[in-house]
Design an enzyme around this catalytic site. Structure first.
Site, PDB file in Angstrom:
ATOM      1  N   SER A 236       0.842  -1.198   0.000  1.00  0.00           N
ATOM      2  CA  SER A 236       0.000   0.000   0.000  1.00  0.00           C
ATOM      3  C   SER A 236       0.881   1.253   0.000  1.00  0.00           C
ATOM      4  CB  SER A 236      -0.873   0.022   1.260  1.00  0.00           C
ATOM      5  OG  SER A 236      -1.497   1.292   1.410  1.00  0.00           O
TER       6      SER A 236
ATOM      7  N   TYR B  79      -1.862  -0.989  10.193  1.00  0.00           N
ATOM      8  CA  TYR B  79      -1.978  -1.194   8.740  1.00  0.00           C
ATOM      9  C   TYR B  79      -0.713  -0.715   8.028  1.00  0.00           C
ATOM     10  CZ  TYR B  79      -3.811  -1.042   3.985  1.00  0.00           C
ATOM     11  OH  TYR B  79      -3.990  -1.229   2.639  1.00  0.00           O
TER      12      TYR B  79
HETATM   13  N1  LIG Z   1      -8.767  -0.485  -1.649  1.00  0.00           N
HETATM   14  C1  LIG Z   1      -7.755   0.317  -1.390  1.00  0.00           C
HETATM   15  O1  LIG Z   1      -7.894   1.563  -1.363  1.00  0.00           O
HETATM   16  C2  LIG Z   1      -6.371  -0.261  -1.148  1.00  0.00           C
HETATM   17  C3  LIG Z   1      -5.284   0.621  -1.121  1.00  0.00           C
HETATM   18  C4  LIG Z   1      -4.009   0.116  -0.904  1.00  0.00           C
HETATM   19  C5  LIG Z   1      -3.829  -1.238  -0.701  1.00  0.00           C
HETATM   20  N2  LIG Z   1      -4.895  -2.072  -0.720  1.00  0.00           N
HETATM   21  C6  LIG Z   1      -4.642  -3.486  -0.476  1.00  0.00           C
HETATM   22  O2  LIG Z   1      -5.163  -4.261  -1.541  1.00  0.00           O
HETATM   23  C7  LIG Z   1      -5.598  -5.516  -1.038  1.00  0.00           C
HETATM   24  C8  LIG Z   1      -7.041  -5.740  -1.446  1.00  0.00           C
HETATM   25  O3  LIG Z   1      -7.809  -4.651  -0.957  1.00  0.00           O
HETATM   26  P1  LIG Z   1      -9.367  -4.473  -1.325  1.00  0.00           P
HETATM   27  O4  LIG Z   1      -9.676  -3.045  -1.161  1.00  0.00           O
HETATM   28  O5  LIG Z   1      -9.668  -5.178  -2.601  1.00  0.00           O
HETATM   29  O6  LIG Z   1     -10.035  -5.245  -0.090  1.00  0.00           O
HETATM   30  P2  LIG Z   1     -11.495  -5.874   0.071  1.00  0.00           P
HETATM   31  O7  LIG Z   1     -12.403  -5.423  -1.010  1.00  0.00           O
HETATM   32  O8  LIG Z   1     -11.867  -5.609   1.483  1.00  0.00           O
HETATM   33  O9  LIG Z   1     -11.215  -7.443  -0.118  1.00  0.00           O
HETATM   34  C9  LIG Z   1     -10.321  -8.079   0.766  1.00  0.00           C
HETATM   35  C10 LIG Z   1     -10.075  -9.501   0.332  1.00  0.00           C
HETATM   36  O10 LIG Z   1      -9.228 -10.113   1.315  1.00  0.00           O
HETATM   37  C11 LIG Z   1      -9.904 -11.214   1.880  1.00  0.00           C
HETATM   38  N3  LIG Z   1      -9.671 -11.323   3.328  1.00  0.00           N
HETATM   39  C12 LIG Z   1      -9.825 -10.350   4.252  1.00  0.00           C
HETATM   40  N4  LIG Z   1      -9.577 -10.860   5.480  1.00  0.00           N
HETATM   41  C13 LIG Z   1      -9.288 -12.177   5.297  1.00  0.00           C
HETATM   42  C14 LIG Z   1      -8.979 -13.230   6.172  1.00  0.00           C
HETATM   43  N5  LIG Z   1      -8.917 -13.067   7.511  1.00  0.00           N
HETATM   44  N6  LIG Z   1      -8.751 -14.449   5.651  1.00  0.00           N
HETATM   45  C15 LIG Z   1      -8.827 -14.642   4.332  1.00  0.00           C
HETATM   46  N7  LIG Z   1      -9.127 -13.692   3.446  1.00  0.00           N
HETATM   47  C16 LIG Z   1      -9.362 -12.461   3.930  1.00  0.00           C
HETATM   48  C17 LIG Z   1     -11.382 -10.961   1.638  1.00  0.00           C
HETATM   49  O11 LIG Z   1     -12.070 -12.193   1.648  1.00  0.00           O
HETATM   50  P3  LIG Z   1     -13.626 -12.299   2.153  1.00  0.00           P
HETATM   51  O12 LIG Z   1     -14.470 -11.814   1.019  1.00  0.00           O
HETATM   52  O13 LIG Z   1     -13.811 -13.737   2.450  1.00  0.00           O
HETATM   53  O14 LIG Z   1     -13.732 -11.417   3.369  1.00  0.00           O
HETATM   54  C18 LIG Z   1     -11.359 -10.313   0.277  1.00  0.00           C
HETATM   55  O15 LIG Z   1     -11.249 -11.277  -0.738  1.00  0.00           O
HETATM   56  C19 LIG Z   1      -5.383  -5.483   0.475  1.00  0.00           C
HETATM   57  O16 LIG Z   1      -4.175  -6.113   0.807  1.00  0.00           O
HETATM   58  C20 LIG Z   1      -5.330  -3.994   0.764  1.00  0.00           C
HETATM   59  O17 LIG Z   1      -4.579  -3.715   1.938  1.00  0.00           O
HETATM   60  C21 LIG Z   1      -6.159  -1.610  -0.942  1.00  0.00           C
END
Ligand SMILES: NC(=O)c1ccc[n+]([C@@H]2O[C@H](COP(=O)([O-])OP(=O)(O)OC[C@H]3O[C@@H](n4cnc5c(N)ncnc54)[C@H](OP(=O)(O)O)[C@@H]3O)[C@@H](O)[C@H]2O)c1
Length: 231
Positions: free
Chosen positions: A123, A137
């Site tokens: 991130s 985080y």
């Molecule tokens: N969105 C942003 O602005 C952003 C910015 C920078 C970095 N990121 C990074 O990008 C990645 C994806 O983010 P996103 O925004 O797409 O997140 P998201 O929509 O919340 O999706 C998170 C994913 O991770 C899985 N997950 C969460 N907790 C888990 C656990 N305890 N065990 C197994 N699986 C788990 C979820 O599965 P379930 O559906 O089963 O819960 C889901 O598939 C993350 O690493 C996040 O830190 C995101």
């Protein structure tokens, strides 16, 4: 046949990554989430090992690429009684489980005498820091970047390549509501590009790193943040 394990592929960025990789020829994408794909709750200490074993089993014993995308972004204000427990949970899901999967992948490739690729979704927070409620985080993502560089330096000679991706704010989930809750126009004013990133933009970058990125790029950390943080 190339087999790719993508964690957290049920929604958001992970779903976009799985879709983008799914269009590659001769490629099998193994998805994972808490309760779908290969189901494993990465908050549980033994889950990463179980996930890897199940993925290997389904893949017939060979995994070529690992994408660590699963992550959580849960607020933990300093006043919270469970601040330390929140810290541990975020570290477990975002960093420890990713590290365990990286370790098992490296050992797998070394045992087989082949190379492989790791793409870790970190991130912008790794470099810029995050809100006062997100020490854990930012620290988990900073750790992920440092781990990625260590893997890249340690195993490049064996053809094991490691990359990190640092998205800024990326539109996943409940778009407008989410944006509004984060300050809407003020948030956008901080992004020279004038908009947040899309999951597809992150996915296109991951696809490149999984396929065409030249080996000499190993250890690279790619920013996807509309120039909201330039380093
Ligand atoms: N969105 C942003 O602005 C952003 C910015 C920078 C970095 N990121 C990074 O990008 C990645 C994806 O983010 P996103 O925004 O797409 O997140 P998201 O929509 O919340 O999706 C998170 C994913 O991770 C899985 N997950 C969460 N907790 C888990 C656990 N305890 N065990 C197994 N699986 C788990 C979820 O599965 P379930 O559906 O089963 O819960 C889901 O598939 C993350 O690493 C996040 O830190 C995101």
């Amino acid at each position: 046949m190339t087999t790719i394990l993508v964690t957290g592929s049920s929604r958001g960025i992970g779903a976009a990554i799985a879709t983008a990789l799914g269009t590659l020829a001769d490629t099998t994408v193994l998805g994972h989430a808490t309760h779908s794909g290969i189901a494993a709750d990465l908050a549980q200490p033994d889950a990463a090992a179980r996930l890897w074993a199940e993925a290997l089993d389904r893949a017939g014993g060979v995994i070529d690429i690992l994408v660590n995308n699963a992550g959580i972004f849960e607020p933990s204000p300093l006043e919270a009684d469970d601040w330390s427990a929140n810290w541990a949970r975020t570290m477990q899901v975002n960093l420890t489980a990713s590290a365990e999967l990286c370790r098992l992948a490296v050992l797998h490739w070394q045992e087989r005498g082949v190379g492989g690729r790791i793409v870790n979704i970190a991130s912008r927070a790794a470099y810029r820091g995050d809100s006062p409620a997100h020490w854990h985080y930012a620290a988990s993502k900073g750790g992920m970047v440092a781990m990625t560089k260590t893997i890249a330096r340690g195993y490049a000679a064996q053809g094991i390549l490691a990359f990190a991706v640092c998205p800024g704010f990326t539109m996943t989930g409940m778009a407008d509501d989410y944006l509004a809750s984060r300050g809407g126009d003020k948030l956008l004013a901080d992004i020279p590009l004038g908009r947040v990133a899309s999951p597809e933009e992150v996915a296109a970058t991951v696809r490149f790193l999984c396929t065409d990125a030249p080996p000499s790029m190993t250890g690279a950390v790619l920013d996807i943040n509309g120039a909201s943080y330039v380093r």
